[in-house]
Design an enzyme around this catalytic site. Structure first.
Site, short mmCIF file in Angstrom:
data_model
loop_
_atom_site.label_atom_id
_atom_site.label_comp_id
_atom_site.label_asym_id
_atom_site.label_seq_id
_atom_site.Cartn_x
_atom_site.Cartn_y
_atom_site.Cartn_z
N ARG A 37 0.81 -1.22 0.00
CA ARG A 37 0.00 0.00 0.00
C ARG A 37 0.85 1.28 0.00
NH1 ARG A 37 -3.65 -2.08 4.92
NH2 ARG A 37 -1.86 -3.46 5.13
N ASP A 125 6.14 -1.66 11.53
CA ASP A 125 5.52 -0.47 10.92
C ASP A 125 4.71 0.36 11.92
OD1 ASP A 125 3.40 -2.19 11.29
OD2 ASP A 125 2.60 -2.00 9.25
C1 UD1 Z 1 -1.60 -6.65 11.47
C2 UD1 Z 1 -2.48 -7.59 12.32
C3 UD1 Z 1 -3.76 -6.85 12.70
C4 UD1 Z 1 -3.40 -5.59 13.45
C5 UD1 Z 1 -2.46 -4.71 12.64
C6 UD1 Z 1 -1.98 -3.57 13.50
C7 UD1 Z 1 -2.10 -9.88 11.52
C8 UD1 Z 1 -2.61 -11.00 10.73
N1 UD1 Z 1 -2.81 -8.77 11.54
O1 UD1 Z 1 -2.30 -6.37 10.28
O2 UD1 Z 1 -4.58 -7.68 13.52
O3 UD1 Z 1 -4.59 -4.86 13.76
O4 UD1 Z 1 -1.31 -5.46 12.23
O5 UD1 Z 1 -1.12 -2.72 12.82
O6 UD1 Z 1 -1.05 -10.01 12.13
N2 UD1 Z 1 5.14 -8.91 7.95
C9 UD1 Z 1 6.18 -9.80 7.72
N3 UD1 Z 1 5.94 -10.87 6.93
C10 UD1 Z 1 4.74 -11.13 6.38
C11 UD1 Z 1 3.70 -10.22 6.61
C12 UD1 Z 1 3.93 -9.13 7.41
O7 UD1 Z 1 7.29 -9.62 8.22
O8 UD1 Z 1 4.63 -12.14 5.68
C13 UD1 Z 1 5.42 -7.74 8.79
C14 UD1 Z 1 5.27 -6.45 8.02
O9 UD1 Z 1 6.52 -6.04 7.48
C15 UD1 Z 1 4.77 -5.47 9.08
C16 UD1 Z 1 4.06 -6.36 10.09
O10 UD1 Z 1 4.47 -7.67 9.84
O11 UD1 Z 1 5.84 -4.78 9.70
C17 UD1 Z 1 2.55 -6.24 9.98
O12 UD1 Z 1 2.16 -6.62 8.67
P1 UD1 Z 1 0.97 -5.93 7.91
O13 UD1 Z 1 0.81 -6.58 6.61
O14 UD1 Z 1 1.12 -4.46 7.93
O15 UD1 Z 1 -0.26 -6.35 8.85
P2 UD1 Z 1 -1.66 -5.64 8.99
O16 UD1 Z 1 -2.50 -5.95 7.83
O17 UD1 Z 1 -1.45 -4.21 9.29
CA CA Z 2 0.29 -2.84 9.35
#
Ligand code: UD1
Ligand code: CA
Length: 492
Positions: A37, A125
């Site tokens: 995004r 993040d």
């Molecule tokens: C996540 C939470 C959500 C919460 C939100 C708060 C999950 C499934 N959901 O959603 O409940 O309300 O954060 O901000 O956890 N990342 C990895 N590897 C991956 C995917 C993500 O390292 O395969 C890391 C990203 O770099 C990021 C963090 O995990 O720093 C969160 O990932 P993101 O995709 O932003 O999760 P949200 O959809 O925001």
């Molecule tokens: Ca997030």
């Protein structure tokens, strides 16, 4: 929740927190996602919030909470993320394919194996997190004897956050992602901050069982919560009252919003330390800047980098100060100060350009349209108007007249000009470097100085003035006569 001001300070590493015994707390930062995004090439966690990357800010908070060497899960743009954190206080694991937050946590299993105690898990993040809030979550986890503690907050715009689902008794039963939520669940205003403290062994036991049969086809770390509850474990959710701290940055508008909040925190810290910030909305102060009390910061001012400003100064309006050291009682008015030093009581502006290597002594006055580059100006000296001082020193109490230029560059190399103390440089002088002008010397206005001037000497380097008495009167007379004659001829 602890008072806001203490929390804010910790975000910038100003105070160190009383921490848990360090060996007891492991830490995991999930930072492998691309951040689709954000619509760009750079990994999301590398984007900067008020001058520091999100991953650095999160890592700082995690370490302040007592984690000695956080494990960072890297993936997208892993090399740059690793390079950003390369200070020996991190461990890295790679997640090649980003299959969800649960999958990211799985990557750290080998490093976490055998750790007997809590593990703090945060996203990469959430740049506004503070060490104190994280420590509070860990404390709740320990005090409650829980297997997991989840940080939550209440928001009227729950949007894409995961919803915290509670049972009739108010206990957390699970977290439902917005994309998987029923219409009823979407109404829940308590959301998951994605900041957790798990009993490490419990987490490691549940991670391999995660399934990706959900709307996004990902392994959700959030599913561990329901799994722990399912086997009768204890999960507590601490609902924090400052949603800003947990703000997840997923797009560039949220990035701008996080920067705004971060900037306000910095300004607030200075204000509470005795600095007057006239207009917070047009003032930008970097996280590492130090300012003494009773300094006044006017609107449209940027103070950045490794800058120290003393007390009782006036900065701005329209000032840009970067990587500079400014003493007490100084004034920077509509000016640019970059990698420069100003001793107590020195002033510059309006429209002064102090470039790298500039050092102003006490009470020096630099005025409008004066550029100084690698120039050292002795105390009480004045360079008040329209001047270029480059690679030069000017002695104490010397007055440099308007329009003076040190010609420091011959097209091949830079040369120095040394001007002594108590010297008077007349207006519009051009000093061709390398050149030395002695103490107590004087240069006549309009001179081109091509030879050194000894102490107490006067140098005139210009053509002598010639004054012709009545010259204009006779010239005017001649022209009038000629014009008359011409008109008579054309009338014929
Ligand atoms: C996540 C939470 C959500 C919460 C939100 C708060 C999950 C499934 N959901 O959603 O409940 O309300 O954060 O901000 O956890 N990342 C990895 N590897 C991956 C995917 C993500 O390292 O395969 C890391 C990203 O770099 C990021 C963090 O995990 O720093 C969160 O990932 P993101 O995709 O932003 O999760 P949200 O959809 O925001
Ligand atoms: Ca997030």
């Amino acid at each position: 929740m602890a008072k806001a001001e203490t929390r804010e300070q910790t975000t910038h590493g100003i105070v160190s927190l009383p921490t848990m015994p360090r060996t007891m707390l492991a830490g995991l930062i999930l930072a492998a996602g691309k951040g689709t995004r954000m619509r760009g090439e750079r990994a999301k966690v590398l984007h900067e919030v008020a001058g520091a990357s999100m991953i650095e800010l999160v890592s700082q908070a995690v370490r302040q909470a007592g984690v000695e060497k956080p494990i960072v899960v890297v993936g997208h743009d892993a090399e740059t993320v690793v390079a950003t954190l390369q200070d020996g206080t991190h461990q890295f694991v790679e997640q090649r394919e980003q299959l969800g937050t649960g999958h990211a946590a799985m990557m750290a299993v080998d490093l976490l194996k055998g750790h007997d105690g809590p593990v703090l898990v945060t996203p990469g993040d959430t740049p506004l997190l503070s060490g104190e809030t994280l420590a509070e979550l860990v404390k709740t986890f320990t005090d409650e004897g829980a297997q997991a503690a989840v940080a939550s907050f209440v928001t009227f715009e729950p949007g894409s956050y995961g919803r915290v689902v509670r049972d009739e008794e108010g206990h957390v039963s699970g977290i439902v992602e917005a994309k998987d939520a029923t219409a009823e669940e979407l109404e829940i205003k308590e959301v998951n901050a994605a900041v957790y403290c798990f009993d490490c062994a419990t987490l490691l036991r549940h991670l391999p069982n995660l399934q990706k049969g959900n709307a996004q086809g990902e392994y959700y770390l959030t599913d561990v919560i329901a799994a722990i509850r399912g086997e009768g474990g204890k999960v507590v959710a601490t609902c924090f009252d400052d949603p800003d701290e947990f703000m997840g940055v997923n797009d560039r508008w949220q990035l701008a919003e996080a920067s705004r909040i971060m900037r306000l925190r910095v300004l607030r810290r200075h204000a509470l330390n005795g600095v007057t910030i006239v207009d917070p909305s047009s003032t930008y102060i970097g996280a590492g800047v130090q300012i003494g009390p009773d300094t006044l910061v006017h609107p449209m001012t940027v103070i950045d980098g490794d800058t120290r400003i003393g007390s009782g100064c006036t900065i701005g309006p329209n000032a840009w100060v970067k990587d500079s050291a400014i003493g007490d009682g100084c004034q920077v008015f509509m000016s640019h100060v970059d990698q420069a030093e100003m001793a107590d009581g020195a002033r510059c502006g309006p429209f002064s350009n102090l470039r790298p290597g500039t050092r102003l002594g006490a009470r020096v006055k630099i005025g409008n349209f004066v550029e100084i580059k690698n120039g050292q100006i002795g105390e009480d000296a004045a360079v008040s108007h329209l001047t270029y001082i480059g690679d030069a020193s000017v002695g104490a109490r010397t007055n440099v007249g308007a329009g003076t230029i040190t010609c420091n560059y011959d097209g091949f190399a830079k040369h120095r000009t040394e001007i002594g103390a108590d010297t008077f440089i007349g207006s519009n002088s051009t000093i061709v470097a390398p050149r030395t002008i002695g103490d107590g010397a004087m240069v006549a206005a309009g001179s081109v100085v091509t030879e050194d001037v000894p102490d107490d000497a006067m140098a005139v380097g210009r053509a002598r003035q010639v004054t012709k008495e009545q010259w204009v009167a006779s010239w005017r007379q001649r022209r009038q006569t000629e014009t008359l004659k011409k008109n008579e001829t054309s009338a014929d």
